[in-house]
Design a protein around this motif. Structure first.
Motif, PDB file in Angstrom:
ATOM      1  N   UNK A   1       0.227   2.477   3.367  1.00 32.56           N
ATOM      2  CA  UNK A   1      -0.938   3.279   3.761  1.00 32.56           C
ATOM      3  C   UNK A   1      -1.611   3.870   2.515  1.00 32.56           C
ATOM      4  N   UNK A   2      -0.801   4.267   1.536  1.00 31.72           N
ATOM      5  CA  UNK A   2      -1.390   4.798   0.304  1.00 31.72           C
ATOM      6  C   UNK A   2      -2.075   3.690  -0.499  1.00 31.72           C
ATOM      7  N   UNK A   3      -1.484   2.489  -0.494  1.00 29.76           N
ATOM      8  CA  UNK A   3      -2.100   1.356  -1.193  1.00 29.76           C
ATOM      9  C   UNK A   3      -3.479   1.063  -0.618  1.00 29.76           C
ATOM     10  N   UNK A   4      -3.601   1.188   0.704  1.00 33.54           N
ATOM     11  CA  UNK A   4      -4.850   0.835   1.394  1.00 33.54           C
ATOM     12  C   UNK A   4      -5.780   2.022   1.594  1.00 33.54           C
ATOM     13  N   UNK A   5      -5.417   3.184   1.082  1.00 35.69           N
ATOM     14  CA  UNK A   5      -6.236   4.384   1.219  1.00 35.69           C
ATOM     15  C   UNK A   5      -7.641   4.119   0.670  1.00 35.69           C
ATOM     16  N   UNK A   6      -8.666   4.400   1.484  1.00 33.06           N
ATOM     17  CA  UNK A   6     -10.043   4.077   1.094  1.00 33.06           C
ATOM     18  C   UNK A   6     -10.534   4.914  -0.077  1.00 33.06           C
ATOM     19  N   UNK A   7      -9.959   6.096  -0.272  1.00 33.51           N
ATOM     20  CA  UNK A   7     -10.424   6.981  -1.337  1.00 33.51           C
ATOM     21  C   UNK A   7      -9.676   6.773  -2.651  1.00 33.51           C
ATOM     22  N   UNK A   8      -8.357   6.623  -2.583  1.00 31.68           N
ATOM     23  CA  UNK A   8      -7.568   6.590  -3.823  1.00 31.68           C
ATOM     24  C   UNK A   8      -6.705   5.337  -3.966  1.00 31.68           C
ATOM     25  N   UNK A   9      -6.777   4.427  -2.999  1.00 29.52           N
ATOM     26  CA  UNK A   9      -5.884   3.276  -2.988  1.00 29.52           C
ATOM     27  C   UNK A   9      -6.328   2.143  -3.887  1.00 29.52           C
ATOM     28  N   UNK A  10      -5.718   0.979  -3.672  1.00 31.26           N
ATOM     29  CA  UNK A  10      -5.913  -0.172  -4.553  1.00 31.26           C
ATOM     30  C   UNK A  10      -6.515  -1.359  -3.805  1.00 31.26           C
ATOM     31  N   UNK A  11      -7.372  -1.074  -2.833  1.00 30.68           N
ATOM     32  CA  UNK A  11      -8.049  -2.138  -2.082  1.00 30.68           C
ATOM     33  C   UNK A  11      -8.955  -2.961  -2.997  1.00 30.68           C
ATOM     34  N   UNK A  12      -9.063  -4.242  -2.688  1.00 32.26           N
ATOM     35  CA  UNK A  12     -10.012  -5.118  -3.401  1.00 32.26           C
ATOM     36  C   UNK A  12     -10.951  -5.822  -2.421  1.00 32.26           C
ATOM     37  N   UNK A  13     -10.669  -5.703  -1.138  1.00 30.90           N
ATOM     38  CA  UNK A  13     -11.414  -6.476  -0.147  1.00 30.90           C
ATOM     39  C   UNK A  13     -10.729  -7.792   0.165  1.00 30.90           C
ATOM     40  N   UNK A  14      -9.719  -8.151  -0.645  1.00 32.87           N
ATOM     41  CA  UNK A  14      -8.958  -9.375  -0.401  1.00 32.87           C
ATOM     42  C   UNK A  14      -7.743  -9.059   0.463  1.00 32.87           C
ATOM     43  N   UNK A  15      -7.284 -10.039   1.252  1.00 28.52           N
ATOM     44  CA  UNK A  15      -6.054  -9.821   2.030  1.00 28.52           C
ATOM     45  C   UNK A  15      -4.862  -9.647   1.096  1.00 28.52           C
ATOM     46  N   UNK A  16      -3.902  -8.845   1.523  1.00 30.50           N
ATOM     47  CA  UNK A  16      -2.688  -8.639   0.752  1.00 30.50           C
ATOM     48  C   UNK A  16      -1.621  -9.641   1.173  1.00 30.50           C
ATOM     49  N   UNK A  17      -0.732  -9.980   0.248  1.00 29.44           N
ATOM     50  CA  UNK A  17       0.423 -10.816   0.575  1.00 29.44           C
ATOM     51  C   UNK A  17       1.549 -10.464  -0.373  1.00 29.44           C
ATOM     52  N   UNK A  18       2.703 -11.079  -0.157  1.00 33.46           N
ATOM     53  CA  UNK A  18       3.903 -10.762  -0.923  1.00 33.46           C
ATOM     54  C   UNK A  18       4.414 -12.027  -1.584  1.00 33.46           C
ATOM     55  N   UNK A  19       4.918 -11.888  -2.809  1.00 31.10           N
ATOM     56  CA  UNK A  19       5.538 -13.031  -3.485  1.00 31.10           C
ATOM     57  C   UNK A  19       6.864 -12.587  -4.088  1.00 31.10           C
ATOM     58  N   UNK A  20       7.886 -13.417  -3.884  1.00 34.38           N
ATOM     59  CA  UNK A  20       9.173 -13.212  -4.520  1.00 34.38           C
ATOM     60  C   UNK A  20       9.370 -14.291  -5.576  1.00 34.38           C
ATOM     61  N   UNK A  21       9.746 -13.884  -6.779  1.00 40.74           N
ATOM     62  CA  UNK A  21       9.927 -14.827  -7.886  1.00 40.74           C
ATOM     63  C   UNK A  21      11.422 -14.967  -8.155  1.00 40.74           C
ATOM     64  N   UNK A  22      11.901 -16.218  -8.187  1.00 39.17           N
ATOM     65  CA  UNK A  22      13.335 -16.486  -8.292  1.00 39.17           C
ATOM     66  C   UNK A  22      13.668 -17.348  -9.499  1.00 39.17           C
ATOM     67  N   UNK A  23      14.718 -16.954 -10.181  1.00 40.14           N
ATOM     68  CA  UNK A  23      15.404 -17.814 -11.146  1.00 40.14           C
ATOM     69  C   UNK A  23      16.757 -18.114 -10.535  1.00 40.14           C
ATOM     70  N   UNK A  24      17.088 -19.396 -10.397  1.00 39.06           N
ATOM     71  CA  UNK A  24      18.356 -19.724  -9.745  1.00 39.06           C
ATOM     72  C   UNK A  24      19.066 -20.870 -10.437  1.00 39.06           C
TER      73      UNK A  24
END
Length: 306
Positions: free
Chosen positions: A107-130
């Motif tokens: 909710x803080x990330x998407x806060x219209x006043x102080x957040x980090x919105x770009x207008x792009x959809x958000x997603x998650x990535x996990x990076x693995x070394x195996x």
């Protein structure tokens, strides 16, 4: 190409040291992670939260807070707003979750006043070394988008390509996964994977190679392509990015790797104006350190691109 987290850490040694703003920092694993990040020259930290609790937890783990900026905000929601504003105001380069519910953090990330919105959809990535894989693997989306549409999947690829490039992986190979490697009208995942491949060929998804549908073995095991007579595919066991059909498939593999395989991994939320480090409470401080390293590389890449 950077093939391991050690390679990424070496790359970080050549860039300006970054700063992370931590929301509700009174958490032992988080404090251990920011301590390690400071010692390894990955990032300095601004610790936002209940100052008394932060000092108490630091004492419990034997951590000196000398050299750390601490901003005392008792209320967790307000602490998150304060922490994310530091990033949006340019006083920190990345934003990290501490002892806070994920929904309140986002909710803080998407806060219209102080957040980090770009207008792009958000997603998650996990990076693995195996062990057994000679390059980094980027898994997406395993934690954020439950049932991605075709458009969602295209955006997830675009978000992940930026992370790949920040890690030194140019023109990454993206494998939209399914149970089979042929289009089956009764399996919607295969139809969408085929369409993503065509979108890539038309230039609608750029700076990567998309080849799907692919089964997991064809995407990651070179011998499987030979055994199945699929050596003519664009991806023959050498995928950089594994794109999952839904969050269930992604999350199951993610947790299987974390708990049953010998791996190193880090995680980021993407599509934001600055790197967002969202890890699970069950993740070790090591995972959080590697996530901070990823965040620092992405922050550096974003700064250069701007």
């Amino acid at each position: 190409m950077n093939k391991s987290f050690d390679d990424l850490l070496k790359k970080l040694a050549t860039v300006e040291k970054k700063k992370v703003s931590v929301a509700v920092a009174q958490d032992s694993e988080v404090l251990l992670a920011v301590k390690a990040a400071k010692e390894r020259n990955i990032a300095d930290s601004i610790l936002v939260g209940d100052a008394d609790e932060i000092k108490k937890v630091a004492d419990e783990i034997g951590m000196s807070l000398d050299g750390y900026e601490i901003i005392d905000v008792k209320d967790k929601i307000e602490a998150a707003r304060t922490a994310v504003k530091l990033v949006s105001d340019g006083k920190a380069d990345m934003y990290m979750k501490g002892l806070l519910d994920t929904k309140d953090f986002l909710r803080s990330v998407l806060d219209k006043e102080v957040g980090l919105r770009t207008g792009r959809p958000l997603s998650h990535v996990g990076v693995f070394e195996m062990e057994g894989v000679d390059h980094l693997l980027f898994l997406t989306d395993v934690a954020f988008v439950p049932y991605p549409t075709l458009e969602d999947k295209a955006n997830i690829i675009r978000n992940t390509v930026e992370i790949c490039e920040a890690c030194g992986v140019e023109n990454p190979k993206v494998a939209p996964l399914a149970a089979v490697e042929v289009v089956n009208p009764k399996m919607p995942e295969t139809i969408e994977a085929d369409e993503l491949t065509k979108m890539n060929e038309r230039g609608e998804i750029e700076r990567c190679i998309v080849d799907g549908p692919l089964s997991l073995d064809l995407a990651t095991v070179p011998e499987a392509a030979e055994h199945k007579g699929a050596t003519g595919r664009k991806i023959v066991g050498d995928a950089d990015v594994l794109l999952f059909p839904d969050i269930h498939a992604g999350n199951i593999l993610y947790k299987g790797l974390v708990h049953f395989a010998k791996v190193k991994n880090g995680n980021l939320i993407t599509g934001t104006a600055a790197p967002v480090i969202l890890t699970s409470r069950s993740d070790s401080s090591e995972v959080k350190v590697y996530s901070l390293a990823l965040g620092a590389l992405v922050a550096d890449s974003l700064k250069k691109n701007k």
